[in-house]
Design a protein around this motif. Sequence first.
Motif, mmCIF file in Angstrom:
data_model
loop_
_atom_site.group_PDB
_atom_site.id
_atom_site.type_symbol
_atom_site.label_atom_id
_atom_site.label_comp_id
_atom_site.label_asym_id
_atom_site.label_seq_id
_atom_site.Cartn_x
_atom_site.Cartn_y
_atom_site.Cartn_z
ATOM 1 N N TRP A 53 0.846 -1.180 0.000
ATOM 2 C CA TRP A 53 0.000 0.000 0.000
ATOM 3 C C TRP A 53 0.887 1.237 0.000
ATOM 4 C CZ3 TRP A 53 -1.329 -4.541 2.130
ATOM 5 C CH2 TRP A 53 -2.642 -5.010 1.950
ATOM 6 N N ILE A 54 0.645 2.160 -0.918
ATOM 7 C CA ILE A 54 1.414 3.412 -0.955
ATOM 8 C C ILE A 54 0.784 4.379 0.049
ATOM 9 C CG2 ILE A 54 2.159 5.339 -2.403
ATOM 10 C CD1 ILE A 54 1.960 3.419 -4.798
ATOM 11 N N CYS A 55 1.627 4.957 0.906
ATOM 12 C CA CYS A 55 1.125 5.698 2.075
ATOM 13 C C CYS A 55 0.108 6.777 1.718
ATOM 14 C CB CYS A 55 2.286 6.282 2.859
ATOM 15 S SG CYS A 55 3.347 7.372 1.892
ATOM 16 N N CYS A 56 0.351 7.549 0.656
ATOM 17 C CA CYS A 56 -0.550 8.672 0.340
ATOM 18 C C CYS A 56 -1.909 8.198 -0.155
ATOM 19 C CB CYS A 56 0.098 9.605 -0.679
ATOM 20 S SG CYS A 56 0.385 8.844 -2.286
ATOM 21 N N LEU A 57 -2.021 6.899 -0.477
ATOM 22 C CA LEU A 57 -3.297 6.358 -0.950
ATOM 23 C C LEU A 57 -4.068 5.643 0.156
ATOM 24 C CD1 LEU A 57 -2.141 4.888 -4.392
ATOM 25 C CD2 LEU A 57 -3.006 7.166 -3.874
ATOM 26 N N CYS A 58 -3.457 5.537 1.340
ATOM 27 C CA CYS A 58 -4.126 4.826 2.446
ATOM 28 C C CYS A 58 -5.222 5.667 3.084
ATOM 29 C CB CYS A 58 -3.094 4.424 3.504
ATOM 30 S SG CYS A 58 -1.985 3.138 2.916
ATOM 31 N N VAL A 59 -5.088 6.987 2.994
ATOM 32 C CA VAL A 59 -6.154 7.904 3.391
ATOM 33 C C VAL A 59 -6.464 8.741 2.158
ATOM 34 C CG1 VAL A 59 -6.820 9.825 4.889
ATOM 35 C CG2 VAL A 59 -5.388 7.978 5.786
ATOM 36 N N ASN A 60 -7.713 8.750 1.731
ATOM 37 C CA ASN A 60 -8.096 9.405 0.488
ATOM 38 C C ASN A 60 -7.835 10.911 0.562
ATOM 39 O OD1 ASN A 60 -9.580 10.577 -1.706
ATOM 40 N ND2 ASN A 60 -10.708 8.644 -1.871
ATOM 41 N N GLN A 61 -6.776 11.333 -0.120
ATOM 42 C CA GLN A 61 -6.368 12.741 -0.078
ATOM 43 C C GLN A 61 -7.379 13.656 -0.775
ATOM 44 O OE1 GLN A 61 -3.472 13.730 1.685
ATOM 45 N NE2 GLN A 61 -3.741 11.612 2.337
ATOM 46 N N HIS A 62 -8.103 13.125 -1.772
ATOM 47 C CA HIS A 62 -9.113 13.929 -2.469
ATOM 48 C C HIS A 62 -10.242 14.304 -1.513
ATOM 49 C CE1 HIS A 62 -7.254 13.425 -6.382
ATOM 50 N NE2 HIS A 62 -7.190 12.113 -6.179
ATOM 51 N N ARG A 63 -10.657 13.332 -0.687
ATOM 52 C CA ARG A 63 -11.724 13.618 0.283
ATOM 53 C C ARG A 63 -11.261 14.629 1.316
ATOM 54 N NH1 ARG A 63 -13.928 7.485 1.414
ATOM 55 N NH2 ARG A 63 -14.789 7.111 -0.675
ATOM 56 N N VAL A 64 -9.998 14.482 1.758
ATOM 57 C CA VAL A 64 -9.450 15.433 2.727
ATOM 58 C C VAL A 64 -9.462 16.833 2.141
ATOM 59 C CG1 VAL A 64 -7.377 16.110 4.004
ATOM 60 C CG2 VAL A 64 -8.006 13.694 3.855
ATOM 61 N N PHE A 65 -9.042 16.960 0.879
ATOM 62 C CA PHE A 65 -8.987 18.262 0.208
ATOM 63 C C PHE A 65 -10.392 18.847 0.053
ATOM 64 C CE2 PHE A 65 -9.084 20.834 -3.697
ATOM 65 C CZ PHE A 65 -8.144 21.787 -3.375
ATOM 66 N N GLU A 66 -11.350 17.987 -0.355
ATOM 67 C CA GLU A 66 -12.727 18.457 -0.558
ATOM 68 C C GLU A 66 -13.344 18.924 0.756
ATOM 69 O OE1 GLU A 66 -14.543 15.097 -2.348
ATOM 70 O OE2 GLU A 66 -13.596 15.410 -4.314
#
Length: 298
Positions: free
Chosen positions: A12-25
């Motif tokens: 698992w790539i770390c930046c994909l383990c928490v959805n960064q798009h949702r965080v940004f939105e």
Amino acid sequence: SNSLDPRRTYIWICCLCVNQHRVFEQKKSGMLVPSDVFFNEFQSRVIGIGHVLAMMAPWKEPKYLTRIWCIFEIYTAHQYKDRCRVTIVMPPNQKKELEHDLLNEKSHRFDTLYETLGKTKIEDAKATVEDDRIAILEMVRAKDGPGYRGLNNQVNELLRGWVLSSIREAIKNQEHAVQENYLNLDLENRNKKNLDLSFFNNKVGNLLLAHSEYDEALSMYHKALAIRESVLGVNHESTAASYNNIGSVLRVKGNYDEALIMYHKALAIRESVLGVNHESTAASYNNIGSVMRVKGNY
């Protein structure tokens, strides 16, 4: 190298383990997620996966150690080491470069690495999003947090273990290289290979001693001594240097009587081979005097 089946190994790539798009939105819409909720989510991902691979490159000044999320990630995994394993890895070309620098007498890159490790402080690390950096530092400083010193000490302990394991692996590779085609070589070339290995052992010993890894340094110096006694004989300047090196480690460890034995062996060889009026002989007198002074034998 771990004999894993690529078809059954998942990363698992770390930046994909928490959805960064949702965080940004959520940030864009003003729906900020409380820090404790976000950190709990992050922690559950790290522990849930159960194995963190920390990529150190370039090996002498790893970029990983300049990023606050990376340092916090490795700390989190180390905190829950009963449920999560940390493996520090390097690209193959970086491993080769590390071994090359260990063999290179003039290279000081390991000093650069230790300097980098010593400067690894979460409070100085960077983040792409400044709010993330502030939130992490607040959590570290919190009453129930580890504090800067506590976190940095734990991370540096882990990194120190990585450096030692990397050195041990390089040593094994060098020992294996000496054994290759060994029986097919004539005596002269066997001796040359062995002496190259003794030089390597001695250099690694010097490096470890300089950075207070005393037991590891002692082991390397003893390996160098065994080769030099076998190939060069007892009455040789390089053999005397090995006795002297062992004495230096024993002195630092507080084993003064044993240190004196080693220093006297070095002195006897140097007086015999180099003469009384030589700087190495003078160094032996000085080393013996230093130990005698510490022992109170003025």
